[in-house]
Scaffold this motif. Sequence first.
Motif, PDB file in Angstrom:
ATOM      1  N   SER A 294       0.911  -1.072   0.081  1.00  0.00           N
ATOM      2  CA  SER A 294       0.140   0.020   0.150  1.00  0.00           C
ATOM      3  C   SER A 294       0.807   1.250  -0.016  1.00  0.00           C
ATOM      4  CB  SER A 294      -0.891  -0.155   1.204  1.00  0.00           C
ATOM      5  OG  SER A 294      -2.065   0.986   0.975  1.00  0.00           O
ATOM      6  N   TYR A 298      -2.558   5.000   4.446  1.00  0.00           N
ATOM      7  CA  TYR A 298      -3.086   3.444   4.847  1.00  0.00           C
ATOM      8  C   TYR A 298      -2.005   3.176   6.159  1.00  0.00           C
ATOM      9  CZ  TYR A 298      -6.392   3.575   1.322  1.00  0.00           C
ATOM     10  OH  TYR A 298      -7.328   3.885   0.176  1.00  0.00           O
ATOM     11  N   GLU A 299      -2.425   2.112   6.819  1.00  0.00           N
ATOM     12  CA  GLU A 299      -1.655   1.743   8.218  1.00  0.00           C
ATOM     13  C   GLU A 299      -0.875   0.430   7.688  1.00  0.00           C
ATOM     14  OE1 GLU A 299      -1.366   4.280  10.011  1.00  0.00           O
ATOM     15  OE2 GLU A 299      -3.135   5.071   8.881  1.00  0.00           O
ATOM     16  N   TRP A 376      -8.857   3.515  11.316  1.00  0.00           N
ATOM     17  CA  TRP A 376      -7.929   3.147  10.586  1.00  0.00           C
ATOM     18  C   TRP A 376      -6.317   2.845  11.672  1.00  0.00           C
ATOM     19  CZ3 TRP A 376     -11.615   1.774   8.054  1.00  0.00           C
ATOM     20  CH2 TRP A 376     -12.249   2.830   7.481  1.00  0.00           C
ATOM     21  N   VAL A 387      -2.654  -4.942  11.868  1.00  0.00           N
ATOM     22  CA  VAL A 387      -3.596  -3.688  11.317  1.00  0.00           C
ATOM     23  C   VAL A 387      -5.114  -3.806  11.550  1.00  0.00           C
ATOM     24  CG1 VAL A 387      -3.881  -2.664   9.073  1.00  0.00           C
ATOM     25  CG2 VAL A 387      -1.785  -3.591   9.268  1.00  0.00           C
ATOM     26  N   ALA A 389      -9.159  -2.235  10.965  1.00  0.00           N
ATOM     27  CA  ALA A 389     -10.119  -1.250  10.322  1.00  0.00           C
ATOM     28  C   ALA A 389     -11.520  -1.532  10.909  1.00  0.00           C
ATOM     29  CB  ALA A 389     -10.115  -1.560   8.759  1.00  0.00           C
ATOM     30  N   HIS A 394      -9.498  -7.222  11.209  1.00  0.00           N
ATOM     31  CA  HIS A 394      -7.943  -6.974  11.411  1.00  0.00           C
ATOM     32  C   HIS A 394      -7.104  -8.268  11.001  1.00  0.00           C
ATOM     33  CE1 HIS A 394      -9.598  -8.975  14.979  1.00  0.00           C
ATOM     34  NE2 HIS A 394      -8.110  -9.648  15.084  1.00  0.00           N
ATOM     35  N   LYS A 446     -12.149   4.147   2.412  1.00  0.00           N
ATOM     36  CA  LYS A 446     -11.247   3.428   3.217  1.00  0.00           C
ATOM     37  C   LYS A 446     -11.926   1.891   3.474  1.00  0.00           C
ATOM     38  CE  LYS A 446      -7.710   6.253   3.515  1.00  0.00           C
ATOM     39  NZ  LYS A 446      -7.393   6.714   4.713  1.00  0.00           N
ATOM     40  N   ARG A 447     -13.111   1.642   3.782  1.00  0.00           N
ATOM     41  CA  ARG A 447     -13.514   0.367   4.088  1.00  0.00           C
ATOM     42  C   ARG A 447     -13.469  -0.528   3.086  1.00  0.00           C
ATOM     43  NH1 ARG A 447     -17.420   3.285   7.873  1.00  0.00           N
ATOM     44  NH2 ARG A 447     -16.449   3.216   9.929  1.00  0.00           N
ATOM     45  N   TYR A 450      -9.516  -1.223   2.377  1.00  0.00           N
ATOM     46  CA  TYR A 450      -9.054  -2.240   3.449  1.00  0.00           C
ATOM     47  C   TYR A 450      -9.757  -3.499   3.373  1.00  0.00           C
ATOM     48  CZ  TYR A 450      -6.456   1.026   6.321  1.00  0.00           C
ATOM     49  OH  TYR A 450      -5.422   1.879   6.879  1.00  0.00           O
ATOM     50  N   LEU A 453      -7.400  -4.816   0.470  1.00  0.00           N
ATOM     51  CA  LEU A 453      -6.020  -4.957   1.023  1.00  0.00           C
ATOM     52  C   LEU A 453      -5.861  -6.104   1.747  1.00  0.00           C
ATOM     53  CD1 LEU A 453      -5.235  -1.283   1.139  1.00  0.00           C
ATOM     54  CD2 LEU A 453      -4.238  -2.911  -0.427  1.00  0.00           C
ATOM     55  N   PHE A 454      -6.770  -6.420   2.808  1.00  0.00           N
ATOM     56  CA  PHE A 454      -6.778  -7.681   3.773  1.00  0.00           C
ATOM     57  C   PHE A 454      -6.751  -8.865   3.059  1.00  0.00           C
ATOM     58  CE2 PHE A 454      -8.801  -5.314   7.610  1.00  0.00           C
ATOM     59  CZ  PHE A 454      -7.575  -4.629   7.940  1.00  0.00           C
TER      60      PHE A 454
END
Length: 474
Positions: A294, A298-299, A376, A387, A389, A394, A446-447, A450, A453-454
Amino acid sequence: MKKLISYLSVGILLFSSCQKTQNDTSKVKEEKLPNVVIFLADDAGYADFGFQGSKNIPTPNLDNLASGGVVFTDAHTTCSVCSPSRAGLLTGRYQHRFGHENNFLHGKYGMDTTEVTMADVLKTKGYNTAIFGKWHLGTQDYFHPNSRGFDEFYGFLGGHRGYFFNPDKYDGADKTSTQINHNGKHEAFEGYLTDVLADRAIDFIQDSKKSEKPFLALLSFNAVHTPLQAKEEDLEKFKDHPRQKVAAMTYSLDEAIGNVMETLRKEGLEENTLVFFFSDNGGTGNGDNSPLKSNKGYEFEGGHRVPYLMYWKGQVKGGVTYDGLTSTLDVMPTILKAAGIDKTPKQLDGVDLLPFVNGAQEGMPHDELYWRIGDWKAARYKNYKLVKAEQVGHVVYNLDEDISEQKVLNDALPKVENKLLTNLTNWENDVIAPAWPGTAGWTEVKRYAYGDLFENRKPTITSPGQLKKLKVQK
């Protein structure tokens, strides 16, 4: 009234140390206090420098600093976006302790005026203090750098602007956040802004030498933040590069840093100057963030793990790669300790890095670090990372084995998962809620992101505009 109380609070915090300023200044020659130069890049890609592995963007000046100093491989900013990251850097404290959790667009917001900056503290030891470039910590007079410990400010108060003078866009009389501001006054400039900022810093360094006072010079470059603009001669150098503008901008950034370092050498100041370089957060889609996951905002590691080096000729051994967990929180305590300052008005969250890199102290600077922008969040415990969200889920990673954050270990390491979740909750209970809301329209985006990305998928929705189109189609 609140503004008055804030000023009085800072005055009380610094009163006892400020009484000693005159005596401390008279002892500067005897103490040989170190100068400090901080080179801060903006939105730089993790792998866009030679010392970080880039093969197609030459950065010889930064590479020289890296080979003569310490490169930190597990180094992080306190936030994955600009303004909160800078607040953490300047105070040495998690910005969440004073509510500076989100970026902002409006002039009424800024860094809490009761917080004490590194410049505030260094001035009590007789330092000349200056910042050149991007501020992004408030546009009101009480947020202005000259009100936050900096004697000299030449730059812009907002979060971004162009690299050339433009009276119709960035430099109009009413463009408070983007016009070039010199100690409170609007100024025109000629040339490329990266070069101009370095030239102003050079003038400050030379003037400080004449005054025989130590100095703090923070070069807060806006490179390589958008808009992507470069000098024609640099664009020509990279005419066949797949990221021509970013390459040209990075090359120019390195050149400007080299000019400042050459001034330190010519003025006989290099051996008495502690130098840092890092970026304010992870790279954007314009940068090369490999091998990280990422990017900015983003975290994941690509949001807050950054290029980071420290150089101090004769004081820090060169050619060292340091793998301990490190933060930009550590910059302020490292500087203050080098300047002989042991006490600060508020407790810092960072640590002095010098004993760790010089081998005087075992272990890592940090076992734990934390990040949060609203829903986040992320937490580190040694080599493990969480990480999280809210309303999404997580994930847990082992960064020693998986720096790219591809293998989820929730089921394999339930005890580690529980510890990270507990640590994060405890840290959140120790900080405060955001003092202002995040940028409108991004929470739902972002939801979606994430969630992708998860699952190691490329995000399908990356902007409020894309989300709006999706809803219309449905």
